[in-house]
Design a protein around this motif. Structure first.
Motif, PDB file in Angstrom:
ATOM      1  N   GLU A 229       0.512  -1.636  -0.225  1.00 32.28           N
ATOM      2  CA  GLU A 229       0.073  -0.214   0.040  1.00 32.28           C
ATOM      3  C   GLU A 229       0.872   1.565   0.176  1.00 32.28           C
ATOM      4  OE1 GLU A 229      -3.441   0.306   0.207  1.00 32.28           O
ATOM      5  OE2 GLU A 229      -3.612  -1.450   0.331  1.00 32.28           O
ATOM      6  N   PRO A 230       0.557   1.710  -0.628  1.00 30.41           N
ATOM      7  CA  PRO A 230       1.955   3.046  -1.120  1.00 30.41           C
ATOM      8  C   PRO A 230       1.994   3.857  -0.429  1.00 30.41           C
ATOM      9  CG  PRO A 230       1.178   2.431  -3.187  1.00 30.41           C
ATOM     10  CD  PRO A 230       0.641   2.017  -2.449  1.00 30.41           C
ATOM     11  N   LYS A 231       2.754   4.412   0.687  1.00 27.31           N
ATOM     12  CA  LYS A 231       2.440   5.495   1.578  1.00 27.31           C
ATOM     13  C   LYS A 231       2.142   7.137   0.963  1.00 27.31           C
ATOM     14  CE  LYS A 231       5.899   7.044   3.975  1.00 27.31           C
ATOM     15  NZ  LYS A 231       7.792   7.172   4.370  1.00 27.31           N
ATOM     16  N   LYS A 232       1.137   7.288   1.930  1.00 28.69           N
ATOM     17  CA  LYS A 232       0.635   8.593   1.241  1.00 28.69           C
ATOM     18  C   LYS A 232       1.695  10.143   1.651  1.00 28.69           C
ATOM     19  CE  LYS A 232      -3.014   6.697   0.943  1.00 28.69           C
ATOM     20  NZ  LYS A 232      -3.501   6.413  -0.843  1.00 28.69           N
TER      21      LYS A 232
ATOM     22  N   THR B 207       0.959 -17.074  -9.334  1.00 31.58           N
ATOM     23  CA  THR B 207       0.143 -17.172  -8.180  1.00 31.58           C
ATOM     24  C   THR B 207      -0.147 -16.755  -7.345  1.00 31.58           C
ATOM     25  OG1 THR B 207      -0.449 -18.999  -9.552  1.00 31.58           O
ATOM     26  CG2 THR B 207      -2.353 -18.506  -7.978  1.00 31.58           C
ATOM     27  N   LEU B 208       0.772 -16.276  -6.821  1.00 33.18           N
ATOM     28  CA  LEU B 208       0.634 -15.694  -5.431  1.00 33.18           C
ATOM     29  C   LEU B 208       0.344 -13.889  -5.555  1.00 33.18           C
ATOM     30  CD1 LEU B 208       3.075 -17.132  -2.934  1.00 33.18           C
ATOM     31  CD2 LEU B 208       0.968 -17.570  -2.733  1.00 33.18           C
ATOM     32  N   LEU B 209       1.654 -13.904  -6.671  1.00 31.94           N
ATOM     33  CA  LEU B 209       1.297 -12.332  -6.933  1.00 31.94           C
ATOM     34  C   LEU B 209      -0.266 -11.971  -7.784  1.00 31.94           C
ATOM     35  CD1 LEU B 209       4.402  -9.765  -6.192  1.00 31.94           C
ATOM     36  CD2 LEU B 209       3.987 -11.360  -9.279  1.00 31.94           C
ATOM     37  N   GLU B 210      -0.322 -12.889  -8.027  1.00 29.94           N
ATOM     38  CA  GLU B 210      -1.738 -12.958  -9.026  1.00 29.94           C
ATOM     39  C   GLU B 210      -2.886 -12.345  -8.051  1.00 29.94           C
ATOM     40  OE1 GLU B 210      -1.031 -14.702 -13.570  1.00 29.94           O
ATOM     41  OE2 GLU B 210      -2.398 -15.575 -12.322  1.00 29.94           O
ATOM     42  N   THR B 211      -2.872 -12.686  -7.320  1.00 29.48           N
ATOM     43  CA  THR B 211      -4.152 -12.967  -6.473  1.00 29.48           C
ATOM     44  C   THR B 211      -3.462 -11.174  -5.443  1.00 29.48           C
ATOM     45  OG1 THR B 211      -4.138 -15.115  -6.311  1.00 29.48           O
ATOM     46  CG2 THR B 211      -4.452 -13.807  -4.030  1.00 29.48           C
ATOM     47  N   ARG B 212      -2.377 -11.555  -5.122  1.00 27.65           N
ATOM     48  CA  ARG B 212      -2.267 -10.483  -4.024  1.00 27.65           C
ATOM     49  C   ARG B 212      -1.983  -8.898  -4.478  1.00 27.65           C
ATOM     50  NH1 ARG B 212       2.476  -8.571  -0.082  1.00 27.65           N
ATOM     51  NH2 ARG B 212       0.703  -7.578   1.339  1.00 27.65           N
ATOM     52  N   GLU B 214      -4.279  -8.676  -7.501  1.00 32.16           N
ATOM     53  CA  GLU B 214      -5.507  -8.367  -8.252  1.00 32.16           C
ATOM     54  C   GLU B 214      -6.079  -7.172  -8.195  1.00 32.16           C
ATOM     55  OE1 GLU B 214      -6.555 -10.018  -9.919  1.00 32.16           O
ATOM     56  OE2 GLU B 214      -8.180  -8.801 -10.864  1.00 32.16           O
ATOM     57  N   PRO B 215      -6.591  -7.139  -5.913  1.00 34.80           N
ATOM     58  CA  PRO B 215      -7.506  -5.297  -5.734  1.00 34.80           C
ATOM     59  C   PRO B 215      -6.682  -3.847  -6.408  1.00 34.80           C
ATOM     60  CG  PRO B 215      -6.994  -6.341  -3.969  1.00 34.80           C
ATOM     61  CD  PRO B 215      -6.531  -7.407  -5.094  1.00 34.80           C
ATOM     62  N   LEU B 216      -5.578  -4.108  -6.470  1.00 37.72           N
ATOM     63  CA  LEU B 216      -4.724  -2.989  -6.305  1.00 37.72           C
ATOM     64  C   LEU B 216      -4.211  -2.631  -8.138  1.00 37.72           C
ATOM     65  CD1 LEU B 216      -2.072  -3.365  -3.702  1.00 37.72           C
ATOM     66  CD2 LEU B 216      -3.771  -1.332  -4.105  1.00 37.72           C
ATOM     67  N   ARG B 217      -4.593  -3.816  -9.221  1.00 34.89           N
ATOM     68  CA  ARG B 217      -3.962  -3.332 -10.429  1.00 34.89           C
ATOM     69  C   ARG B 217      -4.604  -2.358 -11.242  1.00 34.89           C
ATOM     70  NH1 ARG B 217      -4.951  -8.599 -11.569  1.00 34.89           N
ATOM     71  NH2 ARG B 217      -3.270  -9.443 -11.047  1.00 34.89           N
ATOM     72  N   ALA B 218      -6.300  -2.524 -11.320  1.00 37.26           N
ATOM     73  CA  ALA B 218      -6.643  -1.257 -11.642  1.00 37.26           C
ATOM     74  C   ALA B 218      -6.583  -0.171 -11.638  1.00 37.26           C
ATOM     75  CB  ALA B 218      -8.092  -1.676 -11.697  1.00 37.26           C
ATOM     76  N   MET B 219      -6.129   0.186  -9.834  1.00 36.59           N
ATOM     77  CA  MET B 219      -5.727   1.548  -9.810  1.00 36.59           C
ATOM     78  C   MET B 219      -4.551   2.502 -10.153  1.00 36.59           C
ATOM     79  SD  MET B 219      -6.605   0.823  -6.128  1.00 36.59           S
ATOM     80  CE  MET B 219      -5.944   2.654  -5.510  1.00 36.59           C
ATOM     81  N   TYR B 220      -3.835   1.169 -10.761  1.00 37.87           N
ATOM     82  CA  TYR B 220      -2.513   1.464 -10.860  1.00 37.87           C
ATOM     83  C   TYR B 220      -1.563   1.404 -11.781  1.00 37.87           C
ATOM     84  CZ  TYR B 220      -1.819   2.522  -5.955  1.00 37.87           C
ATOM     85  OH  TYR B 220      -2.349   3.418  -4.749  1.00 37.87           O
ATOM     86  N   VAL B 221      -2.742   0.808 -12.895  1.00 46.79           N
ATOM     87  CA  VAL B 221      -2.257  -0.032 -14.808  1.00 46.79           C
ATOM     88  C   VAL B 221      -2.753   0.703 -15.778  1.00 46.79           C
ATOM     89  CG1 VAL B 221      -1.892  -2.247 -15.927  1.00 46.79           C
ATOM     90  CG2 VAL B 221      -0.716  -2.253 -13.614  1.00 46.79           C
TER      91      VAL B 221
END
Lengths: 234, 231
Positions: A229-232, B207-212, B214-221
């Motif tokens: 989780e990036p730092k703010k 697989t571990l990486l993809e799962t971890r 998943e919730p963040l990918r759309a925010m940064y990619v």
């Protein structure tokens, strides 16, 4: 990795060092790449190659031995002050020649492989991309260090590796090519290390999965535990 | 065998130039293997105000994921020879030893980036991560920029170049291609690395990486929506 073809031999800049493959199978070529990389990293974790050259070289050889590359003979000497000038190329080729001499004893074979090593350095020196890469790698170092490894596979399958390395308290001036850098012996301490190693495929095969596993375990641990989780910004 | 085509994807502050010869799994691996390193470094340090520590952590994570880094370089100086002297051109110049056969299409990709409108969503997202302007009382304002370009070839093999800049110049919305005034630049660090992903290691964490992630990918990619055929 930067790869340049030279008269059918493969020359690779790997982790800042030169690897030359002569007639190696793909499997043995991979074994050399990964063993060399692992051993370089392991040695660099303990010693600075530019200022602790002998300890670094010994740690490198010890790790290579663990990877299945068994040293036949080894030397590490200070270059005589009688030489007026040193050059990276000449010292590397000299070291490789010494290593090959330990390993084979056959004059024609030594001559042939020394020629391969010399041509390899010339090939890299004539490749602007490879020279730029080496210059960048060495630009920030204190002093100079570089190693070259010539690996050959005989018709009977035997794989021999000759490793030469140099260490000098001198650094090339900015904007000069590292490989053609020359310096005077009167103002610097210069050393060359040489070793011959034979490849024991069976030993490598027994540790190959461990090499991968050691890195792999660390990878899994990183993926599972490192925060993402990036730092703010304040 | 390269077909000499690339697609562009933004990940954090990095513009990935992905070879069209990558299959879907390799594309995913290239993006995830970058994003994890970027997110973790950003979780531990601030990209723009703690850049040195950030970059050290970023590279450590690469090694940890199975990247065999065969060459790294770092220069700390204001390089005046880059023409034009823009953030994008400096990072591009740092790529240095690109395979000659790929240069025409990579140059075409550079032209496409330069031609993107400043209102493009990916450039807006890049600006949010890669740029900040700080002002303390009685001190000249400082603008910091951190930008990476990464060429990904089958293998996976990577050539990456990044630039970190501090300048007193006021940058506009088209900061990526805005000429910099050399006398206003107080710090410039250019870095590059060459590496390839150790496939046997990465297979164990994919697989571990993809799962971890998943919730963040759309925010940064974010894809840059440039047709691959046009590159």
């Amino acid at each position: 990795m930067s790869e340049i073809q030279n008269a059918g031999n493969n020359v690779q800049v790997n982790n800042g060092d030169l690897l030359v493959f002569v007639g190696l199978s793909e499997e043995n070529s991979d074994a050399l790449k990964y063993s060399h990389l692992f051993s370089s990293l392991a040695a660099s974790a303990e010693y600075f190659p530019t200022t602790e050259g002998q300890q670094w070289f010994q740690a490198y050889l010890k790790t290579m031995e663990s990877c299945g590359w068994l040293p036949v003979k080894f030397s590490y000497v200070k270059e005589a002050a009688s030489a007026q000038n040193f050059s990276v190329k000449n010292l590397l080729v000299k070291a490789v020649k010494a290593g090959l001499g330990y390993a084979t004893g056959g004059a024609s074979m030594v001559s042939s492989l020394v020629s391969v090593a010399s041509d390899a350095v010339d090939t890299v020196a004539q490749s602007p991309e490879a020279v730029a890469l080496l210059d960048r790698l060495n630009a920030e170092k204190e002093g100079t260090s570089l190693s070259i490894a010539v690996c050959t596979q005989q018709a009977n399958g035997e794989v021999m590796l000759s490793v030469g390395c140099i260490q000098s308290s001198e650094s090339p001036p900015d904007k000069s090519s590292f490989l053609v850098f020359e310096w005077s012996s009167s103002h610097s301490d210069s050393y060359t290390g040489a070793a011959a190693l034979t490849f024991h495929r069976g030993l490598y095969d027994t540790v190959k999965s461990t090499l991968i596993q050691r890195v792999g375990d660390k990878s899994k641990n990183d993926v599972l535990t490192k925060p993402i989780e990036p730092k703010k910004r304040p | 065998m390269h077909t000499k085509r690339f697609s562009l994807v933004l990940s954090g502050n990095c513009l990935l130039l992905l070879s069209a010869d990558l299959d879907d799994q390799q594309r995913q691996d290239a993006i995830d293997a970058h994003l994890f390193c970027w997110l973790n470094a950003s979780a531990e340090f601030l990209l723009l105000s703690e850049n040195q520590q950030w970059h050290g952590t970023y590279m450590d994570r690469h090694t940890g994921l199975g990247w065999v880094v065969s060459a790294t370089g770092e220069r700390i100086n204001v390089e005046t020879a880059t023409v034009p002297f823009t953030p994008l051109a400096i990072a591009w110049h740092g790529l240095g030893s690109l395979p000659a056969s790929l240069l025409p299409t990579l140059n075409a990709a550079l032209t496409m980036i330069q031609a993107l409108p400043e209102t493009h969503p990916a450039l807006q997202a890049l600006g949010a991560e890669a740029l900040e302007r700080t002002q303390a009382p009685g001190v000249k304002p400082v603008t910091r920029i951190a930008l990476e370009l990464r060429v990904v070839l089958p293998g996976l093999k990577v050539l990456a170049s990044s630039v970190f800049l501090e300048t007193h110049q006021c940058l506009e919305r088209q900061w990526l291609t805005q000429p910099l005034e050399i006398e206003e630049v107080s710090r410039q660090v250019t870095r590059n690395f060459t590496g390839e992903l150790f496939p046997d290691v990465f297979a164990g964490i994919r697989t571990l990486l993809e799962t971890r992630l998943e919730p963040l990918r759309a925010m940064y990619v974010m894809p840059l929506n440039v047709r691959e055929d046009s590159l």
